[in-house]
Design an enzyme around this catalytic site. Structure first.
Site, mmCIF file in Angstrom:
data_model
loop_
_atom_site.group_PDB
_atom_site.id
_atom_site.type_symbol
_atom_site.label_atom_id
_atom_site.label_comp_id
_atom_site.label_asym_id
_atom_site.label_seq_id
_atom_site.Cartn_x
_atom_site.Cartn_y
_atom_site.Cartn_z
ATOM 1 N N GLU A 254 16.363 -5.968 -101.231
ATOM 2 C CA GLU A 254 17.736 -6.162 -101.674
ATOM 3 C C GLU A 254 18.012 -5.437 -102.999
ATOM 4 O O GLU A 254 17.286 -5.608 -103.982
ATOM 5 C CB GLU A 254 18.036 -7.665 -101.817
ATOM 6 N N THR A 298 24.370 -4.296 -97.173
ATOM 7 C CA THR A 298 23.132 -4.568 -96.425
ATOM 8 C C THR A 298 23.314 -4.295 -94.935
ATOM 9 O O THR A 298 22.449 -3.704 -94.292
ATOM 10 C CB THR A 298 22.694 -6.039 -96.590
ATOM 11 N N HIS A 413 19.800 -10.153 -105.651
ATOM 12 C CA HIS A 413 21.195 -9.870 -105.289
ATOM 13 C C HIS A 413 22.083 -10.199 -106.471
ATOM 14 O O HIS A 413 21.821 -11.149 -107.200
ATOM 15 C CB HIS A 413 21.587 -10.718 -104.075
ATOM 16 N N ASP A 472 18.007 -1.370 -99.844
ATOM 17 C CA ASP A 472 19.135 -1.340 -98.909
ATOM 18 C C ASP A 472 20.335 -0.567 -99.461
ATOM 19 O O ASP A 472 21.044 0.117 -98.744
ATOM 20 C CB ASP A 472 19.533 -2.744 -98.421
ATOM 21 N N HIS A 473 20.573 -0.680 -100.774
ATOM 22 C CA HIS A 473 21.719 -0.014 -101.415
ATOM 23 C C HIS A 473 21.566 -0.205 -102.914
ATOM 24 O O HIS A 473 20.643 -0.873 -103.363
ATOM 25 C CB HIS A 473 23.043 -0.586 -100.919
HETATM 26 C C1 GP9 Z 1 23.450 -11.423 -97.122
HETATM 27 C C2 GP9 Z 1 22.675 -10.306 -97.655
HETATM 28 C C3 GP9 Z 1 23.367 -9.657 -98.806
HETATM 29 O O1 GP9 Z 1 22.984 -11.941 -95.937
HETATM 30 O O2 GP9 Z 1 22.331 -9.414 -96.685
HETATM 31 O O3 GP9 Z 1 24.401 -8.857 -98.422
HETATM 32 P P1 GP9 Z 1 24.994 -7.718 -99.374
HETATM 33 O O4 GP9 Z 1 26.028 -8.352 -100.250
HETATM 34 O O5 GP9 Z 1 23.887 -7.134 -100.164
HETATM 35 O O6 GP9 Z 1 25.584 -6.717 -98.440
HETATM 36 MN MN MN Z 2 22.123 -6.044 -99.875
#
Ligand code: GP9
Ligand code: MN
Length: 621
Positions: A254, A298, A413, A472-473
């Protein structure tokens, strides 16, 4: 019985209040909506109101009393049916109804069998307002208004309704920025704009995609296929099948950006475990690798890794195109004998995962219900990464092998909050609390990956698996450029903002021994062919935009969803071509040929998705 004398429009007011309260009490009793603060509760309370004012308000245009009453009664009945259906649906799916679900036959099979089982006698409650409206119609005698009074009153009425809608949207936007454009989650939508508005929104989104799909006939495929074939890169024979038959464990890290890897924050190592992997002979570490996600964050990264196609421009493809046919990596692995799954301790409807995973042919989703979240196991968005990976490995032991799974971590996150006991390094001290705390949550996530590796070794799964981990980003947005500049000791330019979209990619192959740090320029789009080739699975016929990173023919060219791109020598951002060596703007001629390519590629990807073109490929017919 004698009719009671009431002021004008009394029945309208009664109907609005009755349905409003029935809806709100219904929210509280039939759905488990997580409310974090008083403001969220207030939004939940007020959210049915604007819609009800509008639909019931249409009665002000109806001339005869009889027709007015029929209309009011019908609205109360329809809104009750909507709430009731959602409640029944929710008991089974923990989710709200969305149009494609109703039209997806596979879902419907599940649904009809459980509809009756999921109806409760107490659901009669949802029709309380219908009864109240019925009684009001029978017993209330309204005073009449003159035409001129009616016109002024009507204007005022709709100004009030519109104002309430604006206030509702404003408060929601403050609670959850970009709610509508990112369309995160049905639960969030219902919590903020209400069930009724949500259904209108859903209708709008679905009909837009439906129209584009209806116009496609498959003839577009030839052109796209030609482009894809021309860019296909033959696998490197040395790597093809190097991990044949092994389990694949993907880890979505994340918000992890590359700038923290092999770096320190005031002398504290930020990612000691991941750093050790960059020097590990069983690991390939890619330090010139970019995320390619858009608003879907994500979910976009999942989409890209599964399909080697781009997400959508204006919203989350997980939401807008979950009814499409895809030729996903999971489907392909399934065809090759793999049991496929995703492990993520969040509510299953977030990002519409529950629906999209069916389209991606993922066998099982281990969502929050699969985890036991004990006291102290949750922080910020939910379950902490360490207990999450511990329990995930326990479940992996039970999976049929070979398996492929994707662990989606969550602790790192935004807003990057952590319990005191999990802080392994101090916070940074810039003007951005986000960046300051980021280092600490990244450090915690790093620890969880160490636990993952240890537990996999203990479980005996390790030797027969490969572990593929990627950021992921981004985690730190451009809003924090100033703080970022302080940390990196330079002024952040649009050029740097592109560079900051680098996320780490690790491919760990236990026992391999010939791993290295690679600076091959690549992106998330390349993960699918790279991994499938490692497993000895061919991708020549696949409709994919990426290519195998290990291939000698792999093209060093990364396109972002917003049209920015990176080549070996240049970076193109906001219509400026930068020289990669100097970071300074350069002659646009150096970027020119790639601008066209980027537009074409993004356009083809959109064509595939909007037209749902993969339903026309032979394989699926
Ligand atoms: C939520 C997680 C976070 O299930 O995947 O999402 P994001 O805000 O990073 O897209
Ligand atoms: Mn994410």
């Amino acid at each position: 019985m004698k009719k009671i004398n009431w002021p004008k429009h009394a029945i309208l007011v009664i109907a609005i209040i009755a349905t409003w309260l029935t809806t709100y009490i219904g929210y509280k009793t039939s759905f488990s909506l997580k409310i974090d603060n008083v403001m969220q509760e207030f939004i939940l309370f007020m959210n049915p109101l604007s819609f009800l004012l509008f639909v019931y308000g249409a009665t002000l245009f109806i001339k005869t009393t009889k027709r007015r009453n029929i209309y009011l009664f019908s609205v109360s009945l329809i809104t009750s049916i909507i709430m009731f259906s959602n409640a029944v649906f929710y008991r089974f799916f923990s989710d709200f109804i969305t149009l494609p679900v109703l039209f997806q036959t596979s879902n419907f099979g599940d649904l009809s069998s459980s509809v009756f089982a999921n109806m409760h006698v107490t659901d009669i409650f949802f029709f309380t307002d219908v009864v109240i409206v019925g009684l009001a119609i029978k017993f209330v005698n309204e005073a009449q208004t003159s035409t001129s009074q009616r016109k002024i009153g009507r204007k005022l009425y709709f100004v009030v309704a519109a104002t309430i809608l604006m206030v509702n949207l404003g408060l929601s936007e403050a609670q959850r920025p970009q709610l509508l454009t990112r369309s995160f989650d049905r639960e969030l939508l219902v919590k903020n704009i209400g069930t009724y508005n949500y259904h209108i929104y859903d209708l709008f989104i679905q009909s837009k995609t439906h129209a584009q799909r209806a116009l496609a006939d498959g003839s577009e495929l030839t052109e796209v296929a030609n482009y894809i074939n021309a860019n296909y890169a033959e696998p490197n024979p040395e790597m093809f099948g190097a991990a044949k038959g092994r389990n694949v464990i993907f880890v979505s890290l994340e918000s992890l950006q590359s700038f923290v890897i092999n770096n320190d924050m005031k002398g504290h190592e930020i990612t000691p475990f991941l750093n050790s992997l960059t020097k590990d002979p069983d690991t390939f570490y890619f330090n010139n690798f970019y995320h390619q996600t858009g608003l879907g964050k994500t979910s976009d990264s999942e989409f890209i890794v599964e399909n080697s196609l781009y997400g959508r421009n204006g919203g989350a493809v997980f939401f807008t195109n979950s009814g499409n046919t895809y030729n996903s990596m999971s489907e392909k692995l399934g065809d090759n004998g793999y049991f496929t799954s995703v492990m993520h301790a969040n509510n299953r409807s977030f990002w519409n995962r529950d629906i999209m995973y069916q389209a991606l042919k993922i066998d099982k989703f281990y969502d929050v219900e699969s985890y036991e979240i004990g006291e102290g196991d949750a922080v910020n968005w939910g379950m902490k990464d360490i207990p999450f990976v511990e329990q995930s490995v326990e479940m992996m032991k039970e999976m049929p092998q070979p398996f492929s799974t994707r662990l989606i971590t969550l602790t790192n996150h935004h807003p990057f909050t952590l319990d005191e006991e999990d802080m392994m390094i101090p916070a940074y001290d810039s003007n951005s609390r986000t960046l300051n705390q980021y280092f600490q949550t990244v450090r915690y996530m790093d620890e969880s990956i160490k636990v993952l590796f240890n537990n996999l070794k203990e479980s005996g799964l390790y030797d027969n698996s490969i572990i593929v981990m990627y950021g992921d980003h981004y985690g730190i947005s451009e809003n924090h450029n100033k703080a970022m500049g302080m940390y990196l000791e330079k002024e952040i330019t649009p050029f740097d903002n592109v560079e900051l979209q680098k996320v780490p990619l690790f491919i760990h192959i236990p026992g391999y021994g010939k791993g290295e740090v690679s600076d091959e320029l690549a992106g998330q789009m390349d993960v699918k062919p790279t991994v499938l080739h490692l497993l000895g699975i061919d991708t020549k016929e696949d409709m994919q935009m990426g290519s195998d990173i290990f291939s000698p023919d792999h093209e060093p060219f990364v396109i972002f969803r917003d049209g920015r791109f990176v080549t070996e020598n240049t970076i193109y951002a906001h219509e400026v071509c930068y020289d990669k060596k100097t970071g300074e703007p350069t002659d646009s001629g150096a970027c020119e040929p790639y601008i066209e390519r980027a537009t074409t590629e993004l356009g083809y990807s959109d064509l595939i998705i909007n037209g749902d073109l993969l339903r026309f490929t032979e394989e699926d017919q």
